[in-house]
Write a protein that holds these residues in place. Structure first.
Motif, PDB file in Angstrom:
ATOM      1  N   ALA A 134      49.602  43.360  18.385  1.00 58.82           N
ATOM      2  CA  ALA A 134      50.466  42.959  19.499  1.00 58.82           C
ATOM      3  C   ALA A 134      50.320  41.469  19.786  1.00 58.82           C
ATOM      4  CB  ALA A 134      50.145  43.781  20.741  1.00 58.82           C
ATOM      5  N   CYS A 135      49.080  40.969  19.767  1.00 56.85           N
ATOM      6  CA  CYS A 135      48.854  39.542  20.026  1.00 56.85           C
ATOM      7  C   CYS A 135      49.444  38.680  18.915  1.00 56.85           C
ATOM      8  CB  CYS A 135      47.361  39.275  20.171  1.00 56.85           C
ATOM      9  SG  CYS A 135      46.637  39.853  21.726  1.00 56.85           S
ATOM     10  N   ALA A 136      49.388  39.176  17.675  1.00 59.94           N
ATOM     11  CA  ALA A 136      49.978  38.423  16.567  1.00 59.94           C
ATOM     12  C   ALA A 136      51.482  38.285  16.746  1.00 59.94           C
ATOM     13  CB  ALA A 136      49.654  39.117  15.246  1.00 59.94           C
ATOM     14  N   ALA A 137      52.104  39.310  17.333  1.00 57.46           N
ATOM     15  CA  ALA A 137      53.560  39.290  17.528  1.00 57.46           C
ATOM     16  C   ALA A 137      53.970  38.551  18.793  1.00 57.46           C
ATOM     17  CB  ALA A 137      54.088  40.724  17.570  1.00 57.46           C
ATOM     18  N   TRP A 138      53.186  38.687  19.860  1.00 60.63           N
ATOM     19  CA  TRP A 138      53.611  38.204  21.167  1.00 60.63           C
ATOM     20  C   TRP A 138      52.784  37.059  21.724  1.00 60.63           C
ATOM     21  CZ3 TRP A 138      53.783  43.859  23.382  1.00 60.63           C
ATOM     22  CH2 TRP A 138      54.987  44.476  22.981  1.00 60.63           C
ATOM     23  N   GLY A 139      51.608  36.810  21.185  1.00 56.46           N
ATOM     24  CA  GLY A 139      50.685  35.896  21.833  1.00 56.46           C
ATOM     25  C   GLY A 139      49.879  36.661  22.873  1.00 56.46           C
ATOM     26  N   PRO A 140      49.490  36.040  23.975  1.00 62.66           N
ATOM     27  CA  PRO A 140      48.722  36.753  25.008  1.00 62.66           C
ATOM     28  C   PRO A 140      49.474  37.996  25.496  1.00 62.66           C
ATOM     29  CG  PRO A 140      48.724  34.409  25.441  1.00 62.66           C
ATOM     30  CD  PRO A 140      49.707  34.623  24.328  1.00 62.66           C
ATOM     31  N   VAL A 141      48.711  39.059  25.775  1.00 65.90           N
ATOM     32  CA  VAL A 141      49.319  40.310  26.216  1.00 65.90           C
ATOM     33  C   VAL A 141      48.626  40.807  27.486  1.00 65.90           C
ATOM     34  CG1 VAL A 141      49.994  40.969  23.868  1.00 65.90           C
ATOM     35  CG2 VAL A 141      47.799  41.784  24.808  1.00 65.90           C
ATOM     36  N   ILE A 142      49.304  41.707  28.158  1.00 65.87           N
ATOM     37  CA  ILE A 142      48.743  42.428  29.295  1.00 65.87           C
ATOM     38  C   ILE A 142      48.448  43.860  28.859  1.00 65.87           C
ATOM     39  CG2 ILE A 142      49.201  43.329  31.615  1.00 65.87           C
ATOM     40  CD1 ILE A 142      48.768  40.340  31.579  1.00 65.87           C
ATOM     41  N   LEU A 143      47.245  44.330  29.155  1.00 67.77           N
ATOM     42  CA  LEU A 143      46.855  45.715  28.908  1.00 67.77           C
ATOM     43  C   LEU A 143      46.614  46.408  30.240  1.00 67.77           C
ATOM     44  CD1 LEU A 143      44.240  45.487  25.991  1.00 67.77           C
ATOM     45  CD2 LEU A 143      46.708  45.850  25.835  1.00 67.77           C
ATOM     46  N   LYS A 144      47.050  47.655  30.346  1.00 66.15           N
ATOM     47  CA  LYS A 144      46.830  48.415  31.573  1.00 66.15           C
ATOM     48  C   LYS A 144      47.032  49.897  31.285  1.00 66.15           C
ATOM     49  CE  LYS A 144      51.561  47.169  32.886  1.00 66.15           C
ATOM     50  NZ  LYS A 144      52.381  46.436  33.872  1.00 66.15           N
ATOM     51  N   PRO A 145      46.431  50.763  32.092  1.00 68.99           N
ATOM     52  CA  PRO A 145      46.677  52.202  31.922  1.00 68.99           C
ATOM     53  C   PRO A 145      48.073  52.566  32.388  1.00 68.99           C
ATOM     54  CG  PRO A 145      45.285  51.814  33.834  1.00 68.99           C
ATOM     55  CD  PRO A 145      45.461  50.480  33.166  1.00 68.99           C
ATOM     56  N   SER A 146      48.645  53.593  31.788  1.00 70.38           N
ATOM     57  CA  SER A 146      49.970  54.034  32.220  1.00 70.38           C
ATOM     58  C   SER A 146      49.923  54.581  33.641  1.00 70.38           C
ATOM     59  CB  SER A 146      50.519  55.096  31.269  1.00 70.38           C
ATOM     60  OG  SER A 146      51.825  55.483  31.653  1.00 70.38           O
ATOM     61  N   PHE A 147      48.864  55.314  33.953  1.00 73.15           N
ATOM     62  CA  PHE A 147      48.683  55.845  35.298  1.00 73.15           C
ATOM     63  C   PHE A 147      47.586  55.029  35.977  1.00 73.15           C
ATOM     64  CE2 PHE A 147      50.622  59.345  33.036  1.00 73.15           C
ATOM     65  CZ  PHE A 147      51.531  59.828  33.954  1.00 73.15           C
ATOM     66  N   GLY A 148      47.992  54.098  36.803  1.00 70.70           N
ATOM     67  CA  GLY A 148      47.050  53.257  37.513  1.00 70.70           C
ATOM     68  C   GLY A 148      47.697  52.754  38.777  1.00 70.70           C
ATOM     69  N   TYR A 149      46.891  52.228  39.681  1.00 67.54           N
ATOM     70  CA  TYR A 149      47.456  51.732  40.934  1.00 67.54           C
ATOM     71  C   TYR A 149      46.592  50.607  41.492  1.00 67.54           C
ATOM     72  CZ  TYR A 149      44.030  54.688  43.454  1.00 67.54           C
ATOM     73  OH  TYR A 149      42.882  55.274  43.936  1.00 67.54           O
ATOM     74  N   ARG A 150      47.182  49.857  42.421  1.00 68.12           N
ATOM     75  CA  ARG A 150      46.544  48.727  43.087  1.00 68.12           C
ATOM     76  C   ARG A 150      46.128  47.629  42.104  1.00 68.12           C
ATOM     77  NH1 ARG A 150      42.790  51.314  47.923  1.00 68.12           N
ATOM     78  NH2 ARG A 150      44.538  52.084  49.166  1.00 68.12           N
ATOM     79  N   GLY A 151      46.781  47.584  40.957  1.00 66.77           N
ATOM     80  CA  GLY A 151      46.477  46.529  40.000  1.00 66.77           C
ATOM     81  C   GLY A 151      45.127  46.655  39.336  1.00 66.77           C
ATOM     82  N   MET A 152      44.478  47.824  39.465  1.00 64.87           N
ATOM     83  CA  MET A 152      43.165  48.004  38.862  1.00 64.87           C
ATOM     84  C   MET A 152      43.296  48.180  37.349  1.00 64.87           C
ATOM     85  SD  MET A 152      41.112  50.349  41.648  1.00 64.87           S
ATOM     86  CE  MET A 152      42.213  51.758  41.521  1.00 64.87           C
ATOM     87  N   ASP A 153      42.318  47.666  36.617  1.00 65.41           N
ATOM     88  CA  ASP A 153      42.241  47.806  35.154  1.00 65.41           C
ATOM     89  C   ASP A 153      43.407  47.136  34.436  1.00 65.41           C
ATOM     90  OD1 ASP A 153      39.814  49.401  35.097  1.00 65.41           O
ATOM     91  OD2 ASP A 153      41.020  51.013  35.948  1.00 65.41           O
ATOM     92  N   VAL A 154      43.986  46.110  35.061  1.00 67.16           N
ATOM     93  CA  VAL A 154      45.031  45.316  34.412  1.00 67.16           C
ATOM     94  C   VAL A 154      44.362  44.045  33.883  1.00 67.16           C
ATOM     95  CG1 VAL A 154      47.202  44.075  34.700  1.00 67.16           C
ATOM     96  CG2 VAL A 154      46.809  46.229  35.931  1.00 67.16           C
ATOM     97  N   GLU A 155      44.448  43.816  32.566  1.00 66.68           N
ATOM     98  CA  GLU A 155      43.747  42.701  31.947  1.00 66.68           C
ATOM     99  C   GLU A 155      44.701  41.884  31.079  1.00 66.68           C
ATOM    100  OE1 GLU A 155      40.794  41.860  32.693  1.00 66.68           O
ATOM    101  OE2 GLU A 155      39.929  43.683  33.581  1.00 66.68           O
ATOM    102  N   ARG A 156      44.466  40.572  31.056  1.00 60.79           N
ATOM    103  CA  ARG A 156      45.184  39.693  30.142  1.00 60.79           C
ATOM    104  C   ARG A 156      44.293  39.424  28.928  1.00 60.79           C
ATOM    105  NH1 ARG A 156      46.956  33.563  31.664  1.00 60.79           N
ATOM    106  NH2 ARG A 156      44.691  33.434  31.898  1.00 60.79           N
ATOM    107  N   ILE A 157      44.831  39.657  27.750  1.00 60.89           N
ATOM    108  CA  ILE A 157      44.093  39.437  26.511  1.00 60.89           C
ATOM    109  C   ILE A 157      44.735  38.278  25.758  1.00 60.89           C
ATOM    110  CG2 ILE A 157      43.283  40.467  24.355  1.00 60.89           C
ATOM    111  CD1 ILE A 157      42.136  41.746  26.943  1.00 60.89           C
TER     112      ILE A 157
END
Length: 296
Positions: A134-157
């Motif tokens: 994904a990073c090779a195609a897009w550059g920096p990416v955002i990863l997060k769980p499909s079921f999540g809330y309050r912005g928890m476990d959202v990371e920029r790679i």
């Protein structure tokens, strides 16, 4: 009109469930509060019948939904909400299908895209190799769980090798992650609150210095924002596509137009800009509920 409010829980973590009860009483309705745990099943002439905190579900004309589906008892909670959605003669705002779709970022993206609404590209990742691809195609990416809330476990790679520990930690807890290209947030993102046919609470959120996160709980600032007509229209169309009565949209302005990042079925902090605007949100919900329940 007899209206129930299906709330998050009794802890007060979501005060707007109780505010909806109080506001409904001001408008002359018989309103009461209950949670998914208060739903019970009993033998009935056509299969199980439901009670809501001891009251027959059929005695309610409408129910406003702000329930919690997250938790280890996920299946039980979805089952209870689905059972309630199927009670004849009761208008549920909003039913299980809309609620589950609003909770799932993959399902949300699928529904918004099917309605022709602008969203970021999205893919699933299940390994470090997937993230590298994904990073090779897009550059920096955002990863997060499909079921999540309050912005928890959202990371920029930015660099999968350097961020390997972060990726592996997320994958250990969420075997399938949502992956999207990172879009710069220096100019902030918009939070548009839709309440029925109204958009009474609109904010511009700006990340704190040195941060990319437009999250007020992590230092982002916010200010009232007069949304242009095209953004209001986009937000209303997205809310209707999701089947929601009340929603909080996170919309990112880009050089190519708006991108809808999320349509949250339980927007919080509805009293953030004061009592008058808070009551406009509650009023928008009740205007919608009253009109559609009367027409049912």
């Amino acid at each position: 009109m007899k209206i129930g409010v299906l709330g998050w829980d009794y802890s007060g973590i979501d005060p707007d469930g109780h505010h909806l009860v109080d506001y409904g009483r001001e408008r002359g309705h018989e309103t009461s509060f209950f949670t998914l745990e208060d739903i019970a099943y009993h033998p009935g002439p056509e299969g199980p019948s439901l009670t809501l905190r001891g009251e027959p579900a059929e005695s309610f004309q409408a129910i406003i939904n702000r329930c919690k589906l997250y938790g280890d008892d996920w299946q039980d909670r979805v089952e209870r909400l689905t059972m309630l959605s199927n009670v004849p003669g009761v208008s549920l705002f909003d039913p299980a299908d809309a609620w589950v779709t609003g909770y799932s970022k993959f399902l949300m993206a699928q529904r918004l895209a099917a309605a022709g609404l602008p969203i970021p590209p999205i893919r699933s990742v299940m390994s470090l190799a997937d993230v590298e691809s994904a990073c090779a195609a897009w550059g920096p990416v955002i990863l997060k769980p499909s079921f999540g809330y309050r912005g928890m476990d959202v990371e920029r790679i930015v660099d999968p090798s350097a961020d390997k520990a972060v990726v592996e930690d997320l994958l250990a807890r969420f075997p399938t992650l949502v992956c999207q290209p990172y879009c710069p947030t220096e100019g902030g993102e918009y939070r548009i609150v839709v309440a029925g046919d109204a958009t009474p609470l609109n904010l511009l959120k700006l990340p704190a210095a040195g941060s990319w996160r437009c999250k007020t709980m992590e230092g982002a600032s916010y200010e009232r924002f007069d949304a242009p007509e095209e953004l209001v229209d986009l937000s209303l169309r997205a809310t209707r596509a999701m089947g929601m009565t009340l929603s909080g949209l996170d919309v990112l302005p880009t050089r190519d137009g708006y991108l809808i990042l999320e349509v949250n079925p339980i927007p919080g902090f509805l009293a953030l800009m004061g009592r008058e605007q808070h009551r406009q949100v509650l009023g928008g919900v009740y205007d919608w509920v009253e009109e559609r329940t009367a027409a049912a």
